[in-house]
Motif scaffolding. Structure first.
Motif, PDB file in Angstrom:
ATOM      1  N   PRO A   1       0.835  -1.214   0.000  1.00  0.00           N
ATOM      2  CA  PRO A   1       0.000   0.000   0.000  1.00  0.00           C
ATOM      3  C   PRO A   1       0.866   1.259   0.000  1.00  0.00           C
ATOM      4  O   PRO A   1       1.967   1.272   0.568  1.00  0.00           O
ATOM      5  N   LEU A   2       0.382   2.292  -0.646  1.00  0.00           N
ATOM      6  CA  LEU A   2       1.137   3.548  -0.704  1.00  0.00           C
ATOM      7  C   LEU A   2       1.514   4.012   0.702  1.00  0.00           C
ATOM      8  O   LEU A   2       0.681   4.019   1.606  1.00  0.00           O
ATOM      9  N   PRO A   3       2.743   4.438   0.921  1.00  0.00           N
ATOM     10  CA  PRO A   3       3.088   5.080   2.194  1.00  0.00           C
ATOM     11  C   PRO A   3       2.460   6.471   2.254  1.00  0.00           C
ATOM     12  O   PRO A   3       2.130   7.056   1.220  1.00  0.00           O
ATOM     13  N   PRO A   4       2.302   7.032   3.451  1.00  0.00           N
ATOM     14  CA  PRO A   4       1.695   8.370   3.568  1.00  0.00           C
ATOM     15  C   PRO A   4       2.366   9.425   2.698  1.00  0.00           C
ATOM     16  O   PRO A   4       1.681  10.197   2.016  1.00  0.00           O
TER      17      PRO A   4
ATOM     18  N   HIS B   1       3.790   9.233  -0.012  1.00  0.00           N
ATOM     19  CA  HIS B   1       3.679   8.996  -1.450  1.00  0.00           C
ATOM     20  C   HIS B   1       2.231   8.866  -1.909  1.00  0.00           C
ATOM     21  O   HIS B   1       1.966   8.364  -2.992  1.00  0.00           O
ATOM     22  N   GLY B   2       1.294   9.351  -1.053  1.00  0.00           N
ATOM     23  CA  GLY B   2      -0.062   9.547  -1.535  1.00  0.00           C
ATOM     24  C   GLY B   2      -1.155   8.695  -0.951  1.00  0.00           C
ATOM     25  O   GLY B   2      -2.268   8.685  -1.471  1.00  0.00           O
ATOM     26  N   PHE B   3      -0.876   7.940   0.129  1.00  0.00           N
ATOM     27  CA  PHE B   3      -1.900   7.068   0.719  1.00  0.00           C
ATOM     28  C   PHE B   3      -3.187   7.853   1.012  1.00  0.00           C
ATOM     29  O   PHE B   3      -3.128   8.966   1.502  1.00  0.00           O
ATOM     30  N   PRO B   4      -4.363   7.275   0.711  1.00  0.00           N
ATOM     31  CA  PRO B   4      -4.547   5.904   0.221  1.00  0.00           C
ATOM     32  C   PRO B   4      -4.507   5.745  -1.300  1.00  0.00           C
ATOM     33  O   PRO B   4      -4.238   4.666  -1.804  1.00  0.00           O
ATOM     34  N   VAL B   5      -4.772   6.837  -2.044  1.00  0.00           N
ATOM     35  CA  VAL B   5      -4.820   6.737  -3.515  1.00  0.00           C
ATOM     36  C   VAL B   5      -4.197   7.996  -4.114  1.00  0.00           C
ATOM     37  O   VAL B   5      -4.459   9.112  -3.640  1.00  0.00           O
ATOM     38  N   ARG B   6      -3.378   7.801  -5.132  1.00  0.00           N
ATOM     39  CA  ARG B   6      -2.782   8.911  -5.850  1.00  0.00           C
ATOM     40  C   ARG B   6      -2.949   8.702  -7.344  1.00  0.00           C
ATOM     41  O   ARG B   6      -3.218   7.581  -7.808  1.00  0.00           O
ATOM     42  N   LEU B   7      -2.766   9.766  -8.080  1.00  0.00           N
ATOM     43  CA  LEU B   7      -2.721   9.669  -9.527  1.00  0.00           C
ATOM     44  C   LEU B   7      -1.280   9.363  -9.964  1.00  0.00           C
ATOM     45  O   LEU B   7      -0.332   9.874  -9.364  1.00  0.00           O
TER      46      LEU B   7
END
Length: 356
Positions: free
Chosen positions: A180-183, A185-191
């Protein structure tokens, strides 16, 4: 939020670039703990259980639509390997190499990383939301704190994308290198917007406006435009990244004379895969570097070059790449006042000491 040890990062406030020597021996992907950090404000702490993504606007056939984290994870997934790179990566070389004044963080070459991203195609989500054939732009918006510049609140970080790009290869990513994305780097969802400047890859995604008329934001009008004497008065929008190369060596590294050294590095381009890399150690001649990885369309090429310096002294290493479209790194990057898209060959200083 993540640790930024000085042997891996150069830190600029809440932002940090990867030191290239920290990538030596790390394989193709940038490890998450060594991936550069870029934000406009600070990393928000979000809960995937209560997180929602809202799509709305005149470019949808119906009213607003919401997706939960589980909704997205239940949709067909796709995995891509792609670099994300700050538009200002290499900015410091406008000044140090070209003697020009630019504004913004003085990144060297470490505001870039390649990861394996897993998520849902934005095209899939737009189709589920009822994309209209009249839609022209989408405007993704982050959930980080509002950005204030010069005492003016510019609101949430957001930047429009043309629908054509949104439908082409853009990902709503929820995993990075298999987790899962780390905080940071965009948690919970990034473009993830492959090949385009990092500002398009909005982190901590919360809303997407879909519009039947063109959209703008400060990040497409005030920032992330090429401005200067060689551009129109309104500037030129920053989109695709340029060709770059970097050595996996400390800046000002010391090497022993009379010994064989294997210089390693990586090259990448927003136009597609890298076709050729050349290295110069004498400032005059260029010789081909040996590829040691696949050349991925949205990733980079790893390469190596053997060098046996015969005499002690100061040397300047240069690497230049040519991509699949035929674009080769120039000696001088076109100037723009905010220092975006520096793609010229970087002069990397090293010192060769006497053989032991």
């Amino acid at each position: 939020m993540k640790p930024l040890p000085p042997e891996w990062f150069d830190v600029y406030g809440s932002n940090a670039e990867t030191r290239w020597e920290a990538m030596n021996g790390q394989g193709y992907l940038t490890p998450v703990d060594r991936f550069f950090v870029r934000d406009h404000t600070s990393t928000p702490v979000l809960d995937a259980a209560t997180w929602r993504l809202q799509l709305f606007g005149s470019g949808l056939r119906g009213g607003p639509v919401e997706f939960t984290y589980q909704d997205l994870r239940a949709l067909p997934s796709e995995t891509i390997t792609a670099f994300i790179e700050c538009a200002g990566n290499g900015r410091s070389f406008f000044t140090s190499q070209q003697g020009q004044t630019v504004s913004g963080t003085a990144w060297k070459l470490g505001a870039v990383g390649v990861a394996r991203w897993r998520g849902v195609r934005l095209a899939t989500v737009l189709a589920r939301a009822g994309l209209s054939r009249h839609a022209v732009d989408v405007l993704p918006e982050g959930l980080d704190p509002d950005y204030v510049a010069g005492g003016v609140n510019l609101g949430k970080v957001r930047r429009p994308l043309p629908v054509a790009k949104a439908l082409q290869d853009v990902l709503l990513a929820y995993e990075m290198n298999g987790r899962p994305l780390p905080p940071d780097h965009g948690f919970p969802v990034r473009l993830v917007v492959p090949s385009w400047a990092g500002i398009s890859s909005i982190k901590w995604l919360g809303r997407i406006e879909v519009s039947a008329t063109p959209l703008v934001s400060p990040w497409s009008t005030q920032f992330y435009r090429l401005l200067g004497a060689d551009y129109p008065a309104e500037g030129t929008l920053v989109t695709e990244q340029v060709v770059k190369s970097a050595f996996e060596l400390p800046w000002g590294a010391t090497l022993a004379a009379g010994q064989r050294h294997v210089l390693r590095g990586r090259s990448w381009s927003g136009h597609g895969r890298i076709r050729r890399v050349e290295v110069s150690t004498d400032g005059v001649s260029w010789k081909p570097a040996k590829p040691i990885s696949p050349a991925l369309d949205r990733g980079w090429l790893q390469w190596e070059f053997p060098w046996r310096p015969r005499a002690a002294g100061a040397y300047t290493l240069r690497a230049r790449a040519t991509d699949v479209t035929g674009v080769r790194q120039p000696d001088v990057a076109p100037y723009n006042t905010q220092g975006y898209l520096f793609g010229a060959v970087v002069r990397h200083p090293v010192t060769v000491g006497s053989a032991p």
